[in-house]
Design a protein around this motif. Structure first.
Motif, PDB file in Angstrom:
ATOM      1  N   GLY A  28      -2.910  -3.462  21.273  1.00 25.60           N
ATOM      2  CA  GLY A  28      -2.317  -4.806  21.287  1.00 25.60           C
ATOM      3  C   GLY A  28      -1.917  -5.237  19.880  1.00 25.60           C
ATOM      4  O   GLY A  28      -1.787  -4.422  18.978  1.00 25.60           O
ATOM      5  N   TRP A  29      -1.743  -6.549  19.686  1.00 25.95           N
ATOM      6  CA  TRP A  29      -1.364  -7.082  18.363  1.00 25.95           C
ATOM      7  C   TRP A  29      -2.570  -7.728  17.695  1.00 25.95           C
ATOM      8  O   TRP A  29      -3.384  -8.311  18.390  1.00 25.95           O
ATOM      9  N   PRO A  30      -2.694  -7.685  16.367  1.00 30.08           N
ATOM     10  CA  PRO A  30      -1.878  -6.890  15.438  1.00 30.08           C
ATOM     11  C   PRO A  30      -2.229  -5.401  15.555  1.00 30.08           C
ATOM     12  O   PRO A  30      -3.298  -5.051  16.066  1.00 30.08           O
ATOM     13  N   ILE A  31      -1.337  -4.551  15.055  1.00 32.10           N
ATOM     14  CA  ILE A  31      -1.573  -3.112  15.131  1.00 32.10           C
ATOM     15  C   ILE A  31      -1.166  -2.437  13.828  1.00 32.10           C
ATOM     16  O   ILE A  31      -0.211  -2.860  13.166  1.00 32.10           O
ATOM     17  N   THR A  32      -1.926  -1.414  13.448  1.00 34.81           N
ATOM     18  CA  THR A  32      -1.539  -0.515  12.361  1.00 34.81           C
ATOM     19  C   THR A  32      -1.045   0.775  13.022  1.00 34.81           C
ATOM     20  O   THR A  32      -1.818   1.442  13.714  1.00 34.81           O
ATOM     21  N   PRO A  33       0.240   1.113  12.856  1.00 35.60           N
ATOM     22  CA  PRO A  33       0.746   2.324  13.497  1.00 35.60           C
ATOM     23  C   PRO A  33       0.313   3.582  12.732  1.00 35.60           C
ATOM     24  O   PRO A  33      -0.393   3.492  11.729  1.00 35.60           O
ATOM     25  N   GLY A  34       0.746   4.727  13.229  1.00 30.77           N
ATOM     26  CA  GLY A  34       0.475   5.985  12.526  1.00 30.77           C
ATOM     27  C   GLY A  34      -0.398   6.927  13.316  1.00 30.77           C
ATOM     28  O   GLY A  34      -1.483   6.544  13.761  1.00 30.77           O
ATOM     29  N   PHE A  35       0.096   8.160  13.494  1.00 28.32           N
ATOM     30  CA  PHE A  35      -0.587   9.165  14.304  1.00 28.32           C
ATOM     31  C   PHE A  35      -1.145  10.327  13.491  1.00 28.32           C
ATOM     32  O   PHE A  35      -1.886  11.146  14.035  1.00 28.32           O
ATOM     33  N   GLU A  36      -0.788  10.454  12.205  1.00 30.05           N
ATOM     34  CA  GLU A  36      -1.165  11.674  11.478  1.00 30.05           C
ATOM     35  C   GLU A  36      -1.291  11.385   9.986  1.00 30.05           C
ATOM     36  O   GLU A  36      -0.647  10.486   9.462  1.00 30.05           O
ATOM     37  N   PHE A  37      -2.125  12.188   9.335  1.00 29.74           N
ATOM     38  CA  PHE A  37      -2.444  11.919   7.930  1.00 29.74           C
ATOM     39  C   PHE A  37      -2.983  13.197   7.282  1.00 29.74           C
ATOM     40  O   PHE A  37      -3.388  14.143   7.965  1.00 29.74           O
ATOM     41  N   ALA A  38      -2.997  13.196   5.961  1.00 27.66           N
ATOM     42  CA  ALA A  38      -3.677  14.251   5.195  1.00 27.66           C
ATOM     43  C   ALA A  38      -4.328  13.605   3.987  1.00 27.66           C
ATOM     44  O   ALA A  38      -3.859  12.583   3.485  1.00 27.66           O
ATOM     45  N   GLY A  39      -5.451  14.195   3.543  1.00 21.55           N
ATOM     46  CA  GLY A  39      -6.151  13.630   2.391  1.00 21.55           C
ATOM     47  C   GLY A  39      -7.458  14.351   2.147  1.00 21.55           C
ATOM     48  O   GLY A  39      -7.605  15.525   2.493  1.00 21.55           O
ATOM     49  N   THR A  40      -8.397  13.639   1.541  1.00 24.40           N
ATOM     50  CA  THR A  40      -9.704  14.239   1.260  1.00 24.40           C
ATOM     51  C   THR A  40     -10.793  13.471   2.019  1.00 24.40           C
ATOM     52  O   THR A  40     -10.701  12.250   2.188  1.00 24.40           O
ATOM     53  N   VAL A  41     -11.798  14.198   2.458  1.00 25.90           N
ATOM     54  CA  VAL A  41     -12.924  13.561   3.142  1.00 25.90           C
ATOM     55  C   VAL A  41     -13.605  12.604   2.172  1.00 25.90           C
ATOM     56  O   VAL A  41     -13.910  12.956   1.030  1.00 25.90           O
ATOM     57  N   ASP A  42     -13.819  11.388   2.634  1.00 30.44           N
ATOM     58  CA  ASP A  42     -14.389  10.331   1.809  1.00 30.44           C
ATOM     59  C   ASP A  42     -15.866  10.092   2.173  1.00 30.44           C
ATOM     60  O   ASP A  42     -16.683   9.775   1.332  1.00 30.44           O
ATOM     61  N   ALA A  43     -16.167  10.242   3.475  1.00 25.17           N
ATOM     62  CA  ALA A  43     -17.541  10.069   3.961  1.00 25.17           C
ATOM     63  C   ALA A  43     -17.631  10.696   5.346  1.00 25.17           C
ATOM     64  O   ALA A  43     -16.633  10.793   6.057  1.00 25.17           O
ATOM     65  N   VAL A  44     -18.850  11.126   5.704  1.00 23.99           N
ATOM     66  CA  VAL A  44     -19.044  11.698   7.044  1.00 23.99           C
ATOM     67  C   VAL A  44     -20.176  10.962   7.745  1.00 23.99           C
ATOM     68  O   VAL A  44     -21.120  10.486   7.114  1.00 23.99           O
ATOM     69  N   GLY A  45     -20.076  10.878   9.061  1.00 23.28           N
ATOM     70  CA  GLY A  45     -21.099  10.221   9.850  1.00 23.28           C
ATOM     71  C   GLY A  45     -22.202  11.178  10.252  1.00 23.28           C
ATOM     72  O   GLY A  45     -22.131  12.393  10.011  1.00 23.28           O
ATOM     73  N   GLU A  46     -23.202  10.642  10.892  1.00 23.55           N
ATOM     74  CA  GLU A  46     -24.337  11.430  11.355  1.00 23.55           C
ATOM     75  C   GLU A  46     -23.856  12.537  12.306  1.00 23.55           C
ATOM     76  O   GLU A  46     -22.990  12.315  13.158  1.00 23.55           O
ATOM     77  N   GLY A  47     -24.406  13.726  12.104  1.00 20.98           N
ATOM     78  CA  GLY A  47     -24.070  14.837  12.984  1.00 20.98           C
ATOM     79  C   GLY A  47     -22.903  15.676  12.514  1.00 20.98           C
ATOM     80  O   GLY A  47     -22.644  16.748  13.068  1.00 20.98           O
ATOM     81  N   VAL A  48     -22.186  15.227  11.483  1.00 21.83           N
ATOM     82  CA  VAL A  48     -21.081  16.031  10.937  1.00 21.83           C
ATOM     83  C   VAL A  48     -21.637  16.858   9.781  1.00 21.83           C
ATOM     84  O   VAL A  48     -21.934  16.329   8.710  1.00 21.83           O
ATOM     85  N   THR A  49     -21.801  18.155  10.025  1.00 18.76           N
ATOM     86  CA  THR A  49     -22.458  19.021   9.030  1.00 18.76           C
ATOM     87  C   THR A  49     -21.510  20.027   8.395  1.00 18.76           C
ATOM     88  O   THR A  49     -21.870  20.688   7.420  1.00 18.76           O
TER      89      THR A  49
END
Length: 345
Positions: free
Chosen positions: A61-82
């Protein structure tokens, strides 16, 4: 640098694209946060801005940030991501929210950056290649030697389709809208290129494959759909993944009278006719498929193997600053660009 994102508060033209501060979110269990270095721009983003993209209304719905794809560097990981750590170079997909300096997504939507792709190339890779892969290999299933007609063959998805069709051993006939795109289509694998700015599209298509096409891939909508269907072989498959001709090339806002007229002249395919003609009409929307892990994981595994083997090359990339997002949308809608447009935050 402050965290920022592009926000569209309501449907409209380029003036609705606003860059605002982003309140960063910590990744949850099984999630990854990526500091983006490049963000792919797709025609669907323009359709979202116009308020005409169904899944954007359904999921956000509104408001929305568009965008389907990206590249970059990992900034942080959540629990279970090893298997990922801060600093790892990655690219990935997101169902909306990509036009931002930081993106949080489930782990299975992020992939290691291939050695043969730059950040900008990788950011423009997933949407077009996953669309092309799904259209060709999941829906059309062409055999070697199959005659395939690709509309908009020098654009993002079109150029991906040409390459994948060549890998599949198909005979690829590409349609382009202007002469400066002919060589690009030929270099990407088109056996025949039809320049519809200089020749009659359908006469040339008939000459290139007199018995019709086993597969036609069409994102134009009503401007070509009826004729695309008429030029199918028996058996033949028409694969639909967009309706670009219904939308404006200039101005950035839809003409609702034209939209209504185009809706009325969009062909309706009758099951009895399809059966008698020995043809199929298939269609899909990639944004509904991101949660299907098999689509992402199987497709991307094959695509990235072909990248490493040099069988698939990223489309030509044109970059825009995040603040120039309106110019990127304007350029994409004009139909004059070749390859992919990418925002660089």
């Amino acid at each position: 640098m402050s965290a920022r994102k592009v926000v569209i508060p309501k449907a409209g033209g380029y003036e609705q694209l606003r860059v605002e501060n982003l309140n960063q979110v910590s990744p949850g269990s099984g999630e990854v946060r990526v500091a983006t270095q490049a963000i792919g721009v797709n025609y669907a983003d323009c359709v979202i801005r116009m308020g005409l993209y169904a899944s954007a209304k359904e999921y956000v719905g509104w408001p929305i940030t568009p965008g389907f794809e990206f590249a970059g560097t990992v900034d942080a990981v959540g629990e279970g991501v090893t298997d990922l750590s801060p600093g790892d170079r990655v690219f990935g997909v997101t169902r909306f929210g990509g036009y931002a300096t930081h993106v949080v997504v489930p782990r299975h939507q992020v992939f290691a950056l291939p050695s043969k792709l730059t950040m900008e190339q990788a950011a423009g890779f997933p949407a077009v290649f996953l669309t092309a892969y799904y259209a060709l290999f999941e829906l059309a299933h062409p055999r070697p030697g199959t005659n395939v007609l690709v509309h908009s063959a020098a654009g993002g998805v079109g150029s991906a389709l040409l390459q994948l069709g060549r890998i599949a051993g198909c005979r690829m006939v590409g349609v382009v809208g202007s002469t400066h795109k002919v060589e690009a289509a030929r270099a990407l694998g088109a056996d025949v290129v039809i320049d519809k700015s200089r020749e009659d599209l359908w006469k040339a298509a008939e000459a290139a494959s007199p018995k019709g096409y086993e597969v036609v891939l069409d994102a134009n909508g009503p401007s070509t759909l009826k004729d695309s269907y008429r030029h199918l072989a028996s058996p033949g498959k028409l694969v639909i993944y967009g309706f670009h001709s219904m939308l404006p090339r200039t101005g950035g806002t839809p003409n609702y009278a034209k939209l209504a007229w185009d809706w009325l002249r969009t062909p309706r395919f009758d099951p009895l006719t399809l059966t008698n003609d020995n043809t199929s009409v298939l269609a899909f929307n990639l944004s509904y498929l991101f949660e299907q892990r098999f689509v992402l994981e199987d497709s991307m595994a094959r695509l990235l193997a072909w990248v490493e083997e040099g069988k698939v090359v990223s489309p030509k990339v044109t970059t825009f600053k995040l603040d120039d997002v309106a110019q990127a949308h304007q350029a994409l809608e004009s139909g004059t660009t070749v390859g992919k447009l990418v925002l660089v935050p």
